[in-house]
Design an enzyme around this catalytic site. Structure first.
Site, PDB file in Angstrom:
ATOM      1  N   CYS C  99     -41.205  -9.998   1.328  1.00 64.43           N
ATOM      2  CA  CYS C  99     -41.896  -9.054   0.449  1.00 64.43           C
ATOM      3  C   CYS C  99     -41.212  -9.202  -0.911  1.00 64.43           C
ATOM      4  O   CYS C  99     -40.101  -8.710  -1.101  1.00 64.43           O
ATOM      5  CB  CYS C  99     -41.782  -7.625   0.963  1.00 64.43           C
ATOM      6  N   CYS C 102     -40.947  -5.522  -2.877  1.00 64.63           N
ATOM      7  CA  CYS C 102     -40.031  -4.463  -2.432  1.00 64.63           C
ATOM      8  C   CYS C 102     -39.371  -4.914  -1.138  1.00 64.63           C
ATOM      9  O   CYS C 102     -38.545  -5.831  -1.164  1.00 64.63           O
ATOM     10  CB  CYS C 102     -40.733  -3.109  -2.333  1.00 64.63           C
ATOM     11  N   SER C 103     -39.755  -4.312  -0.004  1.00 66.51           N
ATOM     12  CA  SER C 103     -39.111  -4.708   1.243  1.00 66.51           C
ATOM     13  C   SER C 103     -39.995  -4.381   2.430  1.00 66.51           C
ATOM     14  O   SER C 103     -39.500  -3.960   3.469  1.00 66.51           O
ATOM     15  CB  SER C 103     -37.768  -4.000   1.379  1.00 66.51           C
ATOM     16  N   CYS C 104     -41.321  -4.559   2.282  1.00 69.15           N
ATOM     17  CA  CYS C 104     -42.255  -4.277   3.377  1.00 69.15           C
ATOM     18  C   CYS C 104     -41.839  -5.077   4.615  1.00 69.15           C
ATOM     19  O   CYS C 104     -41.687  -6.290   4.544  1.00 69.15           O
ATOM     20  CB  CYS C 104     -43.678  -4.673   2.984  1.00 69.15           C
TER      21      CYS C 104
END
Lengths: 93, 104, 194
Positions: C99, C102-104
């Protein structure tokens, strides 16, 4: 609805330069051409959800790119697949 | 145009040159109690429709880059939650100051 | 509040928690319960799905068609969570999930995202130098295998269904699940029995 296999271009647009925003289309793919793999579903537009505004439901697609030409240096993957909302896609010439 | 010259936002990190030579720390890092509680509060705020995940991301993205890169992952979340609660009027700045006095 | 940065994180958390409780937004019991539930998510959940897909063709078809339904079939709670998509590795294609924004992360089936997945180095390099990146785990793809990177930018969460390693013929689901690691389901590593 955009059919799988359709060539599309990601809009070359920079809302970031116009004020507060929340964009889920990565910078590196804007202006690039890819192919729609499939329609993933319809979801409220995160660009509005981010400001607690009423959010229209938008179609979300998996779009495949050949990223080799994106960067001069580095060894990019053969395929890069990204989730992109319909309002960021336009017909490729 | 080179990708690095595009007017990207600082959190939009795909392919960005200045990170390309950074090694990846592949070791596991245990979460702290702080991390897990912030995570839980974020989930509850989402479930209660007090703050959407996109509202949280937007406020994280608004953190100036120098600070963003210095803060830990969950410090950014904590900052975003606080900003969102103030913006939405869940509590006021005066109330937060008073609560900080007590917590101090 | 301009001086918010000067406040130690723990103190800010205590103050905000106190206000959220006082305003009736949540209770401390609810926070504790939510921590308990989240701690229950782990790569072992995803590993069960992978092992079942390796042994049950019908389950594999469901997993690739509808990851959410396949998780629910194994009693993994998915209600209210983003839809889960599953990317199948084959002899020709290896998938890697990132991702960049962000940090999905597929938390429902893999638990909290690991530190590396959230790092700037991982997010930057996955799309531009993925072979160098997975080399940090010692992973080398066989020649001729196409690398397919999936940038998880929006409403789906993605996990990889890796290939079943040779030498595992006749193994039970439990034995198979035990060899599937977190990184195997993101694509930075490949399951092995070595």
């Amino acid at each position: 609805m955009i059919a799988p296999g359709t060539k599309v271009r990601v809009k070359l647009d920079w809302p970031e330069t116009r004020g507060p925003c929340h964009i889920r289309t990565p910078h590196y793919v804007r202006g690039e051409t890819g192919v729609v793999e499939r329609h993933l579903g319809n979801f409220p537009n995160p660009e509005d959800l981010a400001f607690a505004r009423p959010a229209a439901v938008k179609a979300l697609y998996h779009v495949r790119f050949d990223p080799k030409p994106f960067w001069k240096e580095g060894v990019a993957p053969e395929e890069l697949v990204i989730e992109i909302f319909e309002h960021w896609l336009e017909e490729a010439a | 145009m080179e990708k690095d010259e595009l007017p990207r936002a600082m959190h939009d990190m795909g392919g960005v040159s200045k990170f390309m030579c950074d090694p990846v720390d592949t070791e596991p890092h245990a979460l702290t109690d702080f991390d897990r509680e912030v995570d839980a509060i974020r989930q509850l705020l989402g479930m209660r429709k007090v703050m959407s995940v996109d509202e949280m991301r937007r406020a994280i993205e608004a953190i100036p880059e120098g600070q963003y890169l210095r803060m830990s992952y969950y410090q950014r979340w904590m900052r975003s939650i606080t900003d969102n609660m103030l913006a939405r009027g869940v509590f006021t700045e005066e109330e937060l100051r008073a609560a900080l006095e007590q917590a101090g | 509040m301009s001086d918010i940065l000067e406040i130690p994180s723990d103190r800010l958390l205590a103050a905000v928690r106190g206000l959220l409780v006082a305003k009736g937004v949540m209770t401390t019991d609810e926070i504790a319960e939510r921590i308990r539930i989240t701690d229950g998510g782990s790569p072992a959940q995803g590993a069960r799905m992978v092992a079942k897909a390796w042994t049950d063709p019908e389950y594999k078809a469901l997993l690739l068609r509808d990851g959410t339904a396949a998780a629910e079939m194994l009693a993994i709670p998915m209600r209210g969570l983003p839809p889960l998509g599953v990317l199948e590795d084959t002899a020709e294609v290896h998938n890697l999930v990132v991702c960049t924004l962000c940090s999905c992360y597929p938390r429902a089936v893999l638990g909290y995202p690991p530190f590396w997945f959230k790092s700037a180095a991982y997010r930057a390099r996955a799309v531009r130098d993925p072979r160098g990146l997975i080399g940090e785990w010692g992973t080398v793809l066989p020649e001729g295998v196409k690398l397919r990177v999936v940038d998880s930018t929006a409403d789906y969460r993605w996990m990889v269904l890796p290939r079943r390693p040779e030498g595992t013929e006749g193994w039970s689901e439990e034995q198979l699940a035990a060899i599937v690691r977190e990184g195997d389901m993101i694509g930075v590593t490949i399951p092995s029995i070595a």
